[in-house]
Design an enzyme around this catalytic site. Structure first.
Site, PDB file in Angstrom:
ATOM      1  NE  ARG A 170      -4.339   5.363   4.029  1.00  0.00           N
ATOM      2  CZ  ARG A 170      -4.954   4.583   4.901  1.00  0.00           C
ATOM      3  NH1 ARG A 170      -5.368   5.079   6.047  1.00  0.00           N
ATOM      4  NH2 ARG A 170      -5.158   3.308   4.635  1.00  0.00           N
ATOM      5  CD  GLU A 187      -2.894  -1.206   2.332  1.00  0.00           C
ATOM      6  OE1 GLU A 187      -2.794  -0.316   3.207  1.00  0.00           O
ATOM      7  OE2 GLU A 187      -3.766  -2.083   2.368  1.00  0.00           O
TER       8      GLU A 187
END
Length: 637
Positions: A360, A185
């Site tokens: 993020r 990720e």
């Protein structure tokens, strides 16, 4: 008020902010302090009475200690856990080996942030990976604000915690070679994310709940809303002896007296109008701890997940607005998903060399910039270039939900938009989950352990919850064994009351008003305390929130509401106000842009400001209802 912080070892510099916004730089020596035995005068333990059990209404599996009053309004346990997510359940299963445990959950036990976690648990389980690499990725993502000792502990102990989950029956995906399938990720340099398709949290929750239900020492109390902790003070020591709850089905106030309390109540996503969090995530634990004089840290770092499903871009619109945004997992980008604007231009390489695999905060700000520049409502996340079978195998839940709205993700891009997702700050905890309040431990999103720094690395949240829930066990057991309780403890604080005397017409009006105020607060937070901030916006938010809170409190009290009255909506509202103010106060005190906190007035990192933000308890003078206990704190001479 000066509060001592007990925590991990070493020298930890931090920024101190009082509730009026004054700040200064300090360096605090934090040492491993053994938790001393504390027993208020007049309390003793009747072990014979304490060990017997009877069945009372209100307990989901009929296991409570006999020292409960006959009407069930007071219950006594060795350990009490607020929250039924991964942290609370994992802790409960361990401490149940040493005593009786109450698990308090606001709704159904499975209704928690854990259950909604799609991506997985990050841990070093591949020979090509290393703890050092995981640590580096965590610290880089956290904008170098992470507590390195906390990072080392979590990354080192993480693999064993994952193996324990597997041993308890959690089933994770395996590759064709029979080994665990490890996903990658954003922000990770290796494949290290253990997952169960795109429903990892649900699988973990299932396994843990199964264990809890079958443990004779654990009692689960569902639909019990935790109202306030029950602290008392002895000199400079603050001690937690339990908490009050409201049974939202019977509307009865139930008091839990416990030797040890673990706060594992999750985050505060609903201070914003759009969040991936379930409805129960209203910051209750953070607000309760603040009111009980616990130290709060790093609340300015609110993580906005870059890719929540944008309903406006779906072929078939939802029939009614969602209670919470549907998350499109980080793993979609980790598996090769590409972000485009509505002109089908790939934009992430313009912002970061890591493109879609950037952390993020970078991706969320990039999307926000695209939306503002192009005056568009959403962007597109495309995974359709991957083989159909692979997409459906890795993301069955996402594919199924999108298909309900006429979108086939194997053929079309997914409309996405950022949404409030995770609180990197919370109740300040040491390396064993301890707080400055004796007998009170924290784990999971409600805690600030220093692991995440200024931005959480993907899939580190479930890992942190597992590690700190486990680390809190030994000191909790030691503290429990040195503590005594009896029935007189339940009389130390006046009890909250339901507003029955006001009548249904008045309470209905208050409910309507409270729902309107909640929406207005969320709007203020989104417009002024969002992904991009400025001093003017933050000061405007502070003023608007203060005015809104005063307006709401005046309305309540003018209609006969008393400070000791409780109701589900009003309790949530006071917690939302408390957490919103903590976020704004922390954001105003950070004069730099770091991680999730980006302000146009201070757009660069400042090495001299690489310090956690600390909020000590507020003075009771001129404090609002959201910042005060419902009852006066007992003091022992």
């Amino acid at each position: 008020m000066t509060i001592c912080i007990s925590g991990g070892s070493g020298i930890l510099p931090y920024k101190v902010t009082d509730y009026k916004g004054r700040s200064c730089r300090r360096t605090s020596r934090i040492t491993d302090v053994p938790i001393k035995s504390y027993m208020p005068k007049g309390l003793s333990c009747n072990s014979e009475q304490h060990d017997q059990r009877h069945c009372h209404k209100g307990c989901s599996n009929s296991r409570v200690i006999s020292s409960c009053k006959k009407d069930g309004s007071t219950k006594y346990f060795d350990f009490a856990v607020i929250g039924s997510g991964i942290a609370g359940l994992r802790y409960a299963l361990e401490v149940a080996k040493y005593g009786t445990v109450a698990v308090i959950t606001k709704a159904e036990p499975h209704e928690c942030n854990t259950n909604y976690a799609q991506g997985g648990v990050s841990a070093v389980l591949c020979p090509l990976d290393s703890v050092e690499s995981h640590m580096k990725d965590t610290i880089v993502a956290g904008a170098y604000l992470c507590d390195e000792e906390s990072v080392k502990v979590v990354c080192t102990e993480g693999p064993d915690r994952v193996r324990e989950l597997i041993a308890m029956g959690a089933s994770f995906d395996h590759g064709e070679d029979g080994n665990l399938h490890l996903a990658r990720e954003g922000g990770h340099s290796h494949r290290r994310v253990v997952h169960a398709a795109d429903m990892t949290g649900k699988e973990i929750e299932r396994a843990l709940l199964e264990g809890v239900v079958n443990d004779p020492n654990i009692s689960v109390f569902k639909h019990h809303f935790a109202i306030d902790l029950l602290p008392c003070q002895d000199g400079s020591d603050i001690v937690c002896l339990g908490f009050d709850t409201l049974n939202t089905e019977t509307l009865q106030v139930v008091r839990f007296i416990s030797k040890v309390t673990l706060l594992a109540s999750g985050g505060a996503g609903h201070i914003y109008p759009t969040t991936t969090n379930p409805l129960v995530a209203t910051g209750d634990g953070m607000a309760m701890a603040h009111r009980a004089q616990a130290v709060i840290s790093n609340m300015e770092f609110v993580q906005f997940h870059p890719t929540a499903l944008a309903d406006e871009g779906l072929p078939i619109k939802p029939a009614k607005p969602r209670e919470n945004a549907f998350l499109i997992s980080e793993a979609v980008r980790g598996d090769g998903g590409i972000l485009y604007n509505l002109g089908m231009e790939r934009f992430m390489p313009l912002y970061d060399e890591r493109a879609e695999l950037a952390p993020r905060d970078v991706v969320a700000r990039s999307i926000d910039d695209q939306l503002k520049k192009r005056d568009e409502k959403y962007v597109l996340l495309d995974i359709s270039h991957k083989p159909k079978e692979e997409i459906l195998s890795h993301f069955p839940n996402i594919a199924s939900v999108c298909l309900q709205y006429g979108l086939d993700i194997t053929r079309c891009p997914i409309p996405v938009v950022p949404a409030a997702h995770y609180m990197c700050g919370g109740v300040r905890a040491g390396l064993q989950g301890e707080t400055n309040v004796k007998g009170l431990y924290v784990a999971g999103e409600v805690a600030c352990t220093g692991l995440h720094g200024a931005n959480r690395l993907a899939s580190n949240s479930l890992l942190e919850a597992l590690v700190f829930a486990r680390r809190a066990v030994r000191p909790s057991v030691d503290y429990m064994k040195s503590s005594n309780l009896d029935l007189t403890a339940s009389n130390l604080w006046p009890r909250p009351v339901m507003p029955v005397s006001l009548g249904s017409d008045v309470t209905d009006k208050i409910s309507v008003m409270t729902r309107e105020v909640r929406k207005e607060l969320q709007s203020i937070m989104w417009n002024y305390v969002g992904i991009i901030r400025s001093t003017v916006r933050l000061e405007t938010a502070e003023r608007k929130i203060a005015e809104l809170e005063a307006k709401w409190e005046d309305y309540l009290f003018q209609h006969g509401w008393k400070p000791t009255m409780v109701g589900p909506e009003t309790c949530e509202m006071r917690n939302l106000f408390c957490c919103a103010k903590l976020v704004v106060r922390s954001a105003l005190s950070r004069h730099e842009s770091r991680g999730l906190h980006y302000t146009i007035d201070f757009p660069y990192l400042e090495e001299s400001k690489r310090l956690p933000t600390i909020i000590f308890p507020s003075s009771p003078v001129k404090s609002t209802w959201s910042s005060l206990q419902l009852h006066k704190q007992p003091v022992y001479q």
